[in-house]
Design a protein around this motif. Sequence first.
Motif, PDB file in Angstrom:
ATOM      1  N   ALA A   1      51.672  37.901  39.838  1.00 49.16           N
ATOM      2  CA  ALA A   1      50.764  37.153  40.706  1.00 49.16           C
ATOM      3  C   ALA A   1      49.354  37.010  40.119  1.00 49.16           C
ATOM      4  O   ALA A   1      48.452  36.564  40.799  1.00 49.16           O
ATOM      5  N   ALA A   2      49.179  37.361  38.838  1.00 48.80           N
ATOM      6  CA  ALA A   2      47.861  37.267  38.216  1.00 48.80           C
ATOM      7  C   ALA A   2      47.454  35.800  38.066  1.00 48.80           C
ATOM      8  O   ALA A   2      48.262  34.961  37.691  1.00 48.80           O
TER       9      ALA A   2
ATOM     10  N   GLY B   1      50.677  41.291  35.766  1.00 51.15           N
ATOM     11  CA  GLY B   1      51.566  41.125  36.906  1.00 51.15           C
ATOM     12  C   GLY B   1      51.902  39.671  37.174  1.00 51.15           C
ATOM     13  O   GLY B   1      51.214  38.752  36.721  1.00 51.15           O
TER      14      GLY B   1
ATOM     15  N   ARG C   1      40.620  44.614  40.306  1.00 49.84           N
ATOM     16  CA  ARG C   1      40.498  44.574  41.767  1.00 49.84           C
ATOM     17  C   ARG C   1      41.000  45.908  42.273  1.00 49.84           C
ATOM     18  O   ARG C   1      42.012  46.415  41.798  1.00 49.84           O
TER      19      ARG C   1
ATOM     20  N   PRO D   1      41.760  37.244  45.653  1.00 48.77           N
ATOM     21  CA  PRO D   1      42.945  38.019  46.017  1.00 48.77           C
ATOM     22  C   PRO D   1      44.188  37.348  45.453  1.00 48.77           C
ATOM     23  O   PRO D   1      44.209  36.147  45.220  1.00 48.77           O
ATOM     24  N   ARG D   2      45.230  38.118  45.237  1.00 47.11           N
ATOM     25  CA  ARG D   2      46.460  37.559  44.660  1.00 47.11           C
ATOM     26  C   ARG D   2      47.299  36.803  45.683  1.00 47.11           C
ATOM     27  O   ARG D   2      48.240  36.121  45.315  1.00 47.11           O
ATOM     28  N   GLU D   3      46.989  36.903  46.937  1.00 50.66           N
ATOM     29  CA  GLU D   3      47.807  36.277  47.973  1.00 50.66           C
ATOM     30  C   GLU D   3      47.687  34.758  47.915  1.00 50.66           C
ATOM     31  O   GLU D   3      46.591  34.212  47.882  1.00 50.66           O
TER      32      GLU D   3
ATOM     33  N   ASP E   1      42.466  46.572  45.014  1.00 55.14           N
ATOM     34  CA  ASP E   1      43.741  46.494  45.720  1.00 55.14           C
ATOM     35  C   ASP E   1      44.923  46.118  44.829  1.00 55.14           C
ATOM     36  O   ASP E   1      46.068  46.315  45.217  1.00 55.14           O
ATOM     37  N   SER E   2      44.668  45.562  43.620  1.00 53.39           N
ATOM     38  CA  SER E   2      45.801  45.088  42.831  1.00 53.39           C
ATOM     39  C   SER E   2      45.671  45.316  41.326  1.00 53.39           C
ATOM     40  O   SER E   2      46.519  44.857  40.567  1.00 53.39           O
ATOM     41  N   GLY E   3      44.628  45.975  40.879  1.00 52.69           N
ATOM     42  CA  GLY E   3      44.504  46.301  39.462  1.00 52.69           C
ATOM     43  C   GLY E   3      43.974  45.159  38.606  1.00 52.69           C
ATOM     44  O   GLY E   3      43.188  44.334  39.056  1.00 52.69           O
TER      45      GLY E   3
END
Length: 181
Positions: free
Chosen positions: A171-172, A169, A160, A132-134, A162-164
């Motif tokens: 946060a990648a 981006g 993903r 996940p990017r978080e 949820d985030s492509g």
Amino acid sequence: MSPVKKQSLRDYQLAAADSIDESLAVGINPLVVIPTGGGKSLIIAETIKRLLARPSRPSVLLLSHVKELIKQTSETLRRYDPSIAQGIYSAGLKEKRGGSRVVMGTVQTVSRSAASLGARSFLLIEEAHLCPREQASQYGRVFEHFRLARRIGFTATNLRLDSGSLTEGDAAWFDEVSYEA
């Protein structure tokens, strides 16, 4: 015990390993996209062998979300090059040996005690589409702890839900797809 027969890589697996070298040479955190069953474990074994051959004596941490992949990749590396010492860091496998230049661990176990693994030069991530990017996620905490380490991802998909894309981006975690089969 009979001698271990070394597996040879297919052309696309060598091309994937070469693409990682090329990306790292220009400062890119690469992502390799190979379909399920395409031999990502062999590509990882070759990548580890190449990384360890560098004169800087780097250390490698391979992360996965499940113990079965840690066990499979460890066995593949052992068959591919038995001379490479490795440690397993996975509560699920009931092992916490983090002193080797190559350590393979589950993200759950590593995220709880990353400091005990010392500095790491490279993070290799199996099933990278599960990161996940978080920043607060288990992967995010491990990446932050080893923030000076270069990241190399391996996956069957660059997306993903949820985030492509894993490479697009702010946060990648990865900069570009270095190879896709």
